[in-house]
Design a protein around this motif. Structure first.
Motif, PDB file in Angstrom:
ATOM      1  N   VAL A 192      -2.795  -0.262  12.348  1.00 19.73           N
ATOM      2  CA  VAL A 192      -1.504   0.345  12.046  1.00 19.73           C
ATOM      3  C   VAL A 192      -1.796   1.789  11.665  1.00 19.73           C
ATOM      4  CG1 VAL A 192       0.414   0.392  10.422  1.00 19.73           C
ATOM      5  CG2 VAL A 192      -0.369  -1.783  11.379  1.00 19.73           C
ATOM      6  N   TYR A 200      -7.568   1.824   5.142  1.00 16.85           N
ATOM      7  CA  TYR A 200      -7.508   0.665   4.247  1.00 16.85           C
ATOM      8  C   TYR A 200      -8.001  -0.571   4.983  1.00 16.85           C
ATOM      9  CZ  TYR A 200      -4.487   3.865   1.709  1.00 16.85           C
ATOM     10  OH  TYR A 200      -4.005   4.970   1.046  1.00 16.85           O
ATOM     11  N   ARG A 216       3.526  -4.903  16.918  1.00 16.44           N
ATOM     12  CA  ARG A 216       2.699  -5.244  18.062  1.00 16.44           C
ATOM     13  C   ARG A 216       1.961  -6.563  17.818  1.00 16.44           C
ATOM     14  NH1 ARG A 216      -1.257  -1.557  18.975  1.00 16.44           N
ATOM     15  NH2 ARG A 216      -1.281  -1.355  16.726  1.00 16.44           N
ATOM     16  N   ASP A 250       6.090  -1.794  12.762  1.00 14.06           N
ATOM     17  CA  ASP A 250       5.032  -1.899  13.766  1.00 14.06           C
ATOM     18  C   ASP A 250       4.898  -3.383  14.086  1.00 14.06           C
ATOM     19  OD1 ASP A 250       2.735  -1.998  15.295  1.00 14.06           O
ATOM     20  OD2 ASP A 250       1.765  -0.373  14.213  1.00 14.06           O
ATOM     21  N   ILE A 277       6.788   0.044   7.727  1.00 13.93           N
ATOM     22  CA  ILE A 277       6.311   1.340   7.261  1.00 13.93           C
ATOM     23  C   ILE A 277       7.534   2.134   6.822  1.00 13.93           C
ATOM     24  CG2 ILE A 277       5.043   3.419   7.916  1.00 13.93           C
ATOM     25  CD1 ILE A 277       3.998   1.620  10.355  1.00 13.93           C
ATOM     26  N   ILE A 295      -5.459  -0.247   8.365  1.00 14.56           N
ATOM     27  CA  ILE A 295      -4.378   0.742   8.276  1.00 14.56           C
ATOM     28  C   ILE A 295      -5.019   2.114   8.192  1.00 14.56           C
ATOM     29  CG2 ILE A 295      -2.550   1.649   6.799  1.00 14.56           C
ATOM     30  CD1 ILE A 295      -1.831  -1.217   6.075  1.00 14.56           C
ATOM     31  N   SER A 296      -4.616   3.014   9.074  1.00 10.96           N
ATOM     32  CA  SER A 296      -5.104   4.389   9.015  1.00 10.96           C
ATOM     33  C   SER A 296      -3.927   5.311   8.754  1.00 10.96           C
ATOM     34  CB  SER A 296      -5.787   4.786  10.329  1.00 10.96           C
ATOM     35  OG  SER A 296      -6.141   6.158  10.289  1.00 10.96           O
ATOM     36  N   ILE A 312       0.863  -1.183   0.000  1.00 10.49           N
ATOM     37  CA  ILE A 312       0.000   0.000   0.000  1.00 10.49           C
ATOM     38  C   ILE A 312       0.893   1.224   0.000  1.00 10.49           C
ATOM     39  CG2 ILE A 312      -1.621   1.355   1.390  1.00 10.49           C
ATOM     40  CD1 ILE A 312      -2.894  -1.238   2.301  1.00 10.49           C
TER      41      ILE A 312
END
Lengths: 358, 358, 358, 358
Positions: free
Chosen positions: D241, D258, C313, C311, C319, D185-186, C185
Motif C-alpha cells: 500500500v 511499515y 487490490r 486500496d 487511507i 505500507i510505504s 497507522i
C-alpha cells in the motif's frame, strides 16, 4: 445595514481570489458574483479548495449586464486592456468600479500607449479616475464616495504592487524635502505570486525555489507609474531606476529605495519625518530607528511597514525599505481599502487583520 | 602526485564544512584534520550526517603545532579575530594559510579597527597578504605560489561573499571607464546560510521562511572591503552604499549594482565590456544581452554569472547583477580556487562542477 | 454586548501569539492581558513586529491574581507542566481556562506520568475537563458552557495538533464500523512551527529547508492521546503507530491514516461515511471522491479538510488524509472554537476565515 | 584510457539534465550528444543557464543512427513508451542502453499493460534486462558488463525513485526474516522535481510552496514495481500500500515503511540487520540507532541513508525510513552507478560526492 453586493471580475487569478476572500470576510459586503472566462460554470471552491465548506458560488462569465444586475460594485482583477474593454460599460450601467489592472493608473494616455504598446481606448475617463493610494489620495477617494452616494458610478485605479511599496518608502522624504535631486532608485523583491497564476517556466517551483534573480531590468511597466507618483509628491519631475527581483516566497514585496539626502539632513530628521507622516495612518507603520521591516510581518494583510536609515559617511543617501504583501496592500486589500472609502465604510473594515505568518 | 595535506579550522561552520566537502572531492588534496573547539572528539559525520559513509574523520582542537604536523595548508573558516589569534603562528610553523575570515582582507589596520571594533594584532602581515579574488589578483596569487613552492608559508585573505559578488558586478564597468562618479550602490540578497550556523531568532525557519528583509543597513562590515576593491579597480576613491537583504533560500547571493554611466556609453558598450572582461575566466560568465542571472544556476559551485543592462531613459544608470553561491564562490570554493593557484594546481581543480539545483 | 476579557498566558510562543492574533480579530473578545515570563515589560509588538500599529499591549508576568483581575477567560499556551502549575489556581480564582498544553488531555494520570515523565499534580481535575475536539465532544463543551454561564470556572483541554488531524481522519471510518482490527497507522507531516519558537539546530532554516525527516519515531508523546480518542470512538482498545515528519513549511499538518477495511466495504461506503459525518460541521470538509487535501487550503484557519480512498487490490486498506494548520485547527483556532462554545458564542465567531495562502 | 562516449536522450527533463551534469563531471565519460525533440538546435546552456561557461553542446534530435554514431552508451531519460519506441533500435545498433523510464522495469508485460494502459511492444527484451538496483542486483549488472565488454549492447532498467527508497528501507528486514506477513505500507514524501519539468497547476510555486498533500493514493504506477522487488526479496508474494506525498522542496525523497515484526524480534535485531546489510555498500548507510535520515543529507548525490525503529508496545511494527535524492539515487546518479558497473568502471566513479545542502 443592507449588504453591498460585490462582483469580482477575474476571480481565479491570485489578486482576484484574494478579493473574493476579503469580501467573504467583510461584514458589509456580499459576494454575489465572481467571474472567470475559462472556468465559468464551475464552483470557485473547485478551483481553490480553500473555499470548500465556506463558499459555494459558481463562477460566471463577465457579462456587464449581468454584473450590473447583481452588483453595486465591481472589483476588476484582470490583465491590462481587459479593463479597458469592460469598465466604460460598467460605469455606464451604474456599477462603481475598483480596477486592480493598470489601465487607468497613468494620467497620460500617451505614456500608457508607450509602455503598454496599445492605445488607450477611454482616455476621457482618466481625468475623473482617482489613483487609489489612500495614504496619498484619501481626499480624492472620499470625493468619489460623495459622488457614489449620490448614485453616480465612479472609478478607482488601484496602484500596482511595486508602485505602492516604492511610494510608501519615498513619500515622507520627498514631501518633507529631505531628498534632493531627481533620481530615485527602487530595488525591490517580490514573492512569486506577483508573477501570476499561469504556470510557466519561471513560476515552476523548481525554478523559483532556492533562487533569486532580477527581471524586467530597466524596462518594467511599473516604472512610469512610480515616476508619476513621485513627481506628484516631489513637485518636480522625478526619474526612477527600478529593478524588481523574484525571491522564493509566495506572498510579500519589499522595496528598498535610495534617495540623495539634502544638505544638513540628519538621521533623526529622517526618522522623525517618516514617523510623523504615518502617525495617523491605520495601515502604515514606521518602525523604530534601527529596525527594518520584513515582509512576513504584513503577509496576507492590508498593512505596510517602513524602516529608514541614512548612510552619511561620504555620499549621503537615504535608504528606506517598505514591506507589503503584493496581493494585500499591493493589490486586493488596498482595493478594499479604496472601496471602503468610496462606499462610506470605515477605512479598515474587513481588512484590519494582522499577519498570520510568524 | 603525492596528496597535499589539508586542515580545515572551524570545520563545523557552514563555510568550514563546505571546505571539507570540497577537499574530500579534490583529487590532489587529502583532508587530514578538521578542527572545532566545541565538537572536538566527535566525528564530523555526527555533526553533519551527509558525511555518513563518506568520511570518518574525528574533529580535533585547533592546536597550531598539531595542524603543522598534519597539514601543508590550513583553511581558516573562523569568525574575525579568531584568525588573528592563530595565523601568525601557523605561518611561523610553515603552514600556508587560506583565511576565509575578514581578518586580513583590509589593507589598512586602522580601517579594520574602525569597522571591527578591535585592534589588528598582526598588521605587519597585511603587506604580504594577497586578497584572494583570482579574477582581479591572479598574478599576486601566482606569486604567492612561487614563494610557497620554495617552502615559504604564505597567506591568502579570501574575500567576503558580498564583496565578491559586488566586485564581479562592478569591475568591468569601472575598469573600462564606463562608469563615472564615485558612488556605487550595491543592493544584495543572500540566502540564510550567510547568517551562520548558530541558531538564533533570525535564522529560525519560521522567521526566515516566506519573508525578505534588509539588515545591517548603512553599517555592514563588508562595506569598507567593497570600497577597497572598487577604489583599486577604478583608480579613484569610491564610495559604496551597501544594503544586504535576507531571503528564504539556503545558498545563494545576488548583488545588483548601480553605477552612473559615463556620457555616450551605450548598452552595447556595456555588454561588450563585460563579455570581454570575463571571456577567459573559467568560473565567471557574462550572460547574453537581456539575460540576468539567478542564484540557483551557480548554487554549490565556484561559479559566478553576471548580467548587465543600461537604463538610458533620462538619468543613465548601469545596472549589473552578479549571482554566486555565498558559500561557494563567496567562501569555500573561492578559497579552493585560491589554494589551487597557490599550490600550483589547475585553477578549477576540484571545483569545476556545475550547479545541482535545477 | 460587553466584551469578554481574555488573557493569553505564554503569548510569545507560536501558539500563544496565534491566540493573540485571533482574539484581536474577534468581535466579542478583548485582549486585556498577555503574559510571558522572559519578555514581561516589553510590548508584544516588539517581539512580533506584525502587531506594530495594531496592538500596543505590554507583556506581563503570569501572576494568577493579576490574570483573575483582568480576564474572564485565560488561554494557556504553555509547555506541559506549566499548566499544572497555574490551572488549579486560576480555576479557584474563577477564571475559565482554555488549556492548549498537554497537561489535562489524558484522562488517566498514570498514562500522563508514563509518557511525560512527571507526576500529574491535579488528577482530580481530569474528571471534569472536556477534551476540546468539538466535532467529537461538542455536547461536553456546551455543558461546560452552561456551568460557565452560571459563574463556574471550567477547564477545556485543547487537543494536540497531530491528535486533531489523526482523529478527524479516522473518526468516520471507526464510528461507522468500516475499519476493523485494533491497529491504526498515522503517518504525519508537520510544518516547522510545530517545533516551537526556541531556536535550535533542528529549527535552523538551513537544517529544515529543502529537507524532510521523520522524528520521534515510535515514542512521540501524542501517541497515547491519539489512542485515547480512537479507543473512545471505536469502542475497543485501539493501538496507534505514529510517525511524525518535519517538512519545510511554516504552518500546516497533514496526517495520512491507514486502517484495515472491514469485509465488504466499498470505496463508495467510505466516501459516503466521511461526507455524512462532516456534512453539518462548519469547519471540517470532506473533499469529493478522488481528491486529497493540501495543507495550504487550511493554512492560518480553524478549518480541516479530509480526503479518503480505499486500496482494495488485495489487502484492503482505508487511507484517509486530513489537512489542518498545526497552529490553527491544531492549536489556537481550535482553542477559540472551544472558547466560543463555552462562552455561549457562535462556534465559528472570529475564526471563520478561509486560507490566505493560495 | 579513452573516454567512453555518452548520449543523453531527453536531456532537458530534470532527470536528463542531471545525467548530463554527472557525465560532465565524470572522469571517464564524455558527453558527446544530448537530445531533446522540442529544443533541438539550441544550446543546453540556453535551456539551463547553469551550464553557461561549462558546456556548449547543442541539443539534437533523438535519431537512433546519429546516437549510434556518436555514443557508446545512451541514457534514456524519457517518459514511458518513449523508451519502447527507441530502445530496440539502439540495442540493434550496438548502443548499450541505461533506461531511466519505466518501460523495462516490470518483468511481466501484462502487469505493464495493466498499470500503464498500453501494450508492451518489446516483451522479448524483458528477460535479458537487469533491474538496476545495484544493492540488490549487482551480480546481474556485472554480468551485463561482461557481455558489454564483448561488444554486445545491453539494457539496464533503472528503478523509479519511490521503488528505490522503499526497497532500500524494506530489504534488510525482509531478507533477514524480521518482517512477517504480506503487507508493506510505504508512506513517502517527494520534492517537486519528481513531478517533472512541465509547468502545470501542481508544480506552480504558489501551489506547491508552504503545502503538503498526498496524491495518486491507491493507484500510483510505482506500486507494482515496488511489489515486484519486495516479492523477489521476501520470497513470497508481497502486497504494497503506497501513498506518495508532495512537499515543498526541489530535491529529496523520504520513504517511511511499515512492516509487521515477526515474533521475538527486538530493536537490536532490527538495527543489526540493517547495519550488516549495508556495511559494505559504498552509497547506502544505516544511521546509528535512534537516528532517522533527512533528505538534505543526500541531496544531489547517489547516496541513500536509512534509519530504523521498532514500535513494540502492543502491535509490533518495524518502521524504516530511507532518504534519497529523487533525481540522484532515485534516477540519474543510480543510472550512472549502473553504467559504471556495466562499463567496467569503479561503481562510484563520478558519483562519490557528498551532499552540498547543509
Amino acid at each position: 445595514m443592507e449588504q453591498i453586493r460585490a462582483c469580482v471580475v477575474g476571480a481565479t487569478g491570485f489578486a482576484g481570489v484574494e478579493v473574493c476572500r476579503i469580501v467573504l470576510g467583510h461584514p458589509d459586503l456580499e459576494l454575489t458574483m465572481a467571474t472567470d472566462r475559462k472556468a465559468a460554470g464551475t464552483r470557485l471552491a473547485d478551483v481553490y479548495p480553500a473555499f470548500e465548506g465556506a463558499c459555494d458560488l459558481v463562477l460566471s462569465l463577465p457579462e456587464p449586464e449581468a454584473i450590473a444586475q447583481n452588483a453595486d460594485v465591481a472589483f476588476l482583477a484582470v490583465p491590462h486592456t481587459a479593463s479597458l474593454a469592460i469598465t466604460p460599460q460598467l460605469l455606464a450601467l451604474g456599477v462603481t468600479v475598483i480596477d486592480l489592472s493598470a489601465d487607468y493608473r497613468l494620467h497620460d494616455a500617451a505614456v500608457y500607449e508607450q509602455w503598454y504598446g496599445t492605445p488607450h481606448t477611454s482616455p476621457e475617463l482618466l481625468g475623473q479616475t482617482v489613483y487609489g493610494l489612500p495614504e496619498l489620495n484619501r481626499a480624492g477617494l472620499l470625493a468619489l464616495g460623495e459622488r457614489h452616494e449620490k448614485g453616480e458610478a465612479v472609478l478607482v485605479a488601484v496602484p500596482g504592487c511595486y508602485p505602492t511599496a516604492t511610494a510608501l518608502a519615498a513619500i515622507p522624504a520627498l514631501e518633507a524635502g529631505l531628498a534632493t535631486g531627481d533620481l530615485v532608485i527602487s530595488d525591490a523583491i517580490s514573492g512569486v505570486s506577483g508573477a501570476g497564476r499561469t504556470p510557466n517556466a519561471r513560476t515552476h517551483f523548481c525554478h523559483a525555489n532556492e533562487s533569486v534573480e532580477a527581471y524586467g531590468v530597466a524596462h518594467h511597466r511599473h516604472t512610469p507609474e512610480i515616476e508619476q507618483t513621485l513627481t506628484q509628491v516631489a513637485g518636480r519631475e522625478m526619474n526612477v531606476v527600478f529593478t524588481p527581483h523574484l525571491a522564493p516566497l509566495t506572498r510579500g514585496l519589499l522595496a528598498t529605495v535610495y534617495m540623495t539626502a539634502a544638505d544638513g539632513v540628519t538621521a533623526n530628521d529622517v526618522q522623525d519625518a517618516y514617523e510623523r507622516r504615518y502617525a495617523n495612518e491605520a495601515l502604515v507603520s514606521t518602525l523604530p530607528a534601527g529596525h527594518m521591516p520584513q515582509t512576513s510581518s504584513v503577509a496576507a494583510t492590508a498593512r505596510a511597514q517602513v524602516g529608514v536609515a541614512l548612510d552619511d559617511r561620504r555620499r549621503r543617501v537615504i535608504i528606506a525599505s517598505c514591506a507589503i504583501d503584493n496581493l494585500g496592500k499591493g493589490a486586493a486589500a488596498q482595493a478594499m481599502q479604496c472601496a471602503n472609502l468610496v462606499l462610506g465604510l470605515p477605512e479598515t473594515q474587513g481588512i484590519g487583520a494582522t499577519a498570520p505568518l510568524i
